[in-house]
Design a protein around this motif. Structure first.
Motif, short mmCIF file in Angstrom:
data_model
loop_
_atom_site.label_atom_id
_atom_site.label_comp_id
_atom_site.label_asym_id
_atom_site.label_seq_id
_atom_site.Cartn_x
_atom_site.Cartn_y
_atom_site.Cartn_z
N LEU A 3 0.86 -1.18 0.00
CA LEU A 3 0.00 0.00 0.00
C LEU A 3 0.90 1.23 0.00
O LEU A 3 1.72 1.39 0.89
CB LEU A 3 -0.91 0.00 1.23
N LEU A 4 0.76 2.07 -1.03
CA LEU A 4 1.56 3.30 -1.13
C LEU A 4 0.66 4.50 -0.89
O LEU A 4 -0.48 4.53 -1.38
CB LEU A 4 2.21 3.41 -2.50
N ASN A 5 1.19 5.48 -0.17
CA ASN A 5 0.43 6.69 0.12
C ASN A 5 0.88 7.79 -0.85
O ASN A 5 1.89 8.44 -0.62
CB ASN A 5 0.65 7.11 1.57
N CYS A 6 0.14 7.99 -1.92
CA CYS A 6 0.44 9.07 -2.86
C CYS A 6 0.26 10.40 -2.12
O CYS A 6 -0.77 10.61 -1.47
CB CYS A 6 -0.49 9.00 -4.06
N PRO A 7 1.24 11.30 -2.19
CA PRO A 7 1.11 12.59 -1.48
C PRO A 7 -0.07 13.42 -1.94
O PRO A 7 -0.52 14.31 -1.23
CB PRO A 7 2.43 13.30 -1.80
N TRP A 8 -0.63 13.15 -3.13
CA TRP A 8 -1.75 13.93 -3.64
C TRP A 8 -3.08 13.17 -3.57
O TRP A 8 -4.11 13.77 -3.37
CB TRP A 8 -1.49 14.35 -5.09
N CYS A 9 -3.05 11.85 -3.73
CA CYS A 9 -4.29 11.07 -3.82
C CYS A 9 -4.59 10.23 -2.59
O CYS A 9 -5.68 9.71 -2.46
CB CYS A 9 -4.23 10.14 -5.04
N GLY A 10 -3.60 10.06 -1.71
CA GLY A 10 -3.80 9.23 -0.53
C GLY A 10 -3.40 7.78 -0.77
O GLY A 10 -2.83 7.45 -1.81
N PRO A 11 -3.73 6.90 0.18
CA PRO A 11 -3.33 5.50 0.09
C PRO A 11 -3.99 4.78 -1.09
O PRO A 11 -5.19 4.90 -1.31
CB PRO A 11 -3.81 4.90 1.41
N ARG A 12 -3.15 4.05 -1.84
CA ARG A 12 -3.63 3.29 -3.00
C ARG A 12 -2.86 1.97 -3.08
O ARG A 12 -1.74 1.85 -2.60
CB ARG A 12 -3.43 4.07 -4.30
N ASP A 13 -3.44 1.02 -3.77
CA ASP A 13 -2.82 -0.28 -4.00
C ASP A 13 -1.61 -0.16 -4.92
O ASP A 13 -1.61 0.66 -5.83
CB ASP A 13 -3.88 -1.19 -4.64
N GLU A 14 -0.61 -0.97 -4.70
CA GLU A 14 0.63 -0.88 -5.47
C GLU A 14 0.43 -1.08 -6.98
O GLU A 14 1.24 -0.62 -7.77
CB GLU A 14 1.67 -1.87 -4.92
N ARG A 56 11.97 6.26 -6.18
CA ARG A 56 11.01 7.10 -6.91
C ARG A 56 9.87 6.22 -7.38
O ARG A 56 10.08 5.10 -7.84
CB ARG A 56 11.70 7.74 -8.11
N TRP A 57 8.65 6.76 -7.30
CA TRP A 57 7.46 6.05 -7.76
C TRP A 57 6.59 7.03 -8.55
O TRP A 57 6.57 8.22 -8.28
CB TRP A 57 6.66 5.52 -6.57
N SER A 58 5.84 6.49 -9.49
CA SER A 58 4.89 7.27 -10.28
C SER A 58 3.49 6.71 -10.07
O SER A 58 3.29 5.49 -10.15
CB SER A 58 5.25 7.19 -11.77
N HIS A 59 2.53 7.59 -9.80
CA HIS A 59 1.14 7.16 -9.65
C HIS A 59 0.52 7.08 -11.04
O HIS A 59 -0.22 7.97 -11.47
CB HIS A 59 0.38 8.12 -8.73
N ALA A 60 0.81 6.00 -11.73
CA ALA A 60 0.50 5.85 -13.16
C ALA A 60 -0.98 5.88 -13.48
O ALA A 60 -1.38 6.47 -14.48
CB ALA A 60 1.11 4.55 -13.69
N THR A 61 -1.82 5.26 -12.67
CA THR A 61 -3.25 5.23 -12.99
C THR A 61 -4.05 6.23 -12.16
O THR A 61 -5.27 6.21 -12.18
CB THR A 61 -3.84 3.82 -12.78
N GLY A 62 -3.36 7.10 -11.45
CA GLY A 62 -4.02 8.14 -10.66
C GLY A 62 -3.66 9.51 -11.19
O GLY A 62 -3.90 9.84 -12.35
N CYS A 63 -2.99 10.29 -10.36
CA CYS A 63 -2.65 11.68 -10.71
C CYS A 63 -1.46 11.77 -11.68
O CYS A 63 -1.17 12.84 -12.18
CB CYS A 63 -2.34 12.47 -9.43
N ARG A 64 -0.76 10.67 -11.91
CA ARG A 64 0.37 10.57 -12.84
C ARG A 64 1.58 11.38 -12.38
O ARG A 64 2.46 11.70 -13.15
CB ARG A 64 -0.04 10.94 -14.26
N ARG A 65 1.64 11.71 -11.10
CA ARG A 65 2.77 12.48 -10.56
C ARG A 65 3.82 11.54 -9.97
O ARG A 65 3.53 10.43 -9.54
CB ARG A 65 2.30 13.42 -9.46
N TRP A 66 5.06 12.03 -9.96
CA TRP A 66 6.17 11.32 -9.34
C TRP A 66 6.30 11.75 -7.89
O TRP A 66 6.04 12.90 -7.55
CB TRP A 66 7.48 11.62 -10.08
#
Length: 98
Positions: A3-14, A56-66
């Protein structure tokens, strides 16, 4: 499952994210001065510690931010996540931003 916590979208599945490699790698100051072995070292050689590691991680299916994450490579636990413009948190003493 991680479970990763995107700084913009919140917790999401890997499955929503793409791994981008080691974080905090400075670009060479004079890239034209590097020879092939030096470029190979910059592009391909990375640290491989046992324990906390900045990635580094990218929220590919969400906000698309690194963003960056500190993950313990021995336990796979995410200790902290933070935006690229923020300094690396001391995830060991603070408990991090999960």
């Amino acid at each position: 499952m991680l479970l990763l916590n995107c700084p913009w979208c919140g917790p999401r599945d890997e499955t929503e994210f793409h791994y981008g490699g080691q974080a905090h790698l400075p670009y060479p100051e004079s890239p034209a001065d590097l020879d092939d072995p030096q470029w190979a070292e910059y592009v391909f050689y990375r640290e491989n510690p046992k324990g906390p590691f900045a990635e580094r991680w990218s929220h590919a299916t969400g906000c698309r931010r690194w963003f960056n994450a500190v993950r313990d490579t021995a336990t796979y636990q995410v200790l902290a996540t933070y935006r690229l413009d923020e300094p690396r948190p001391d995830a060991l003493s603070e408990g991090g931003n999960r």
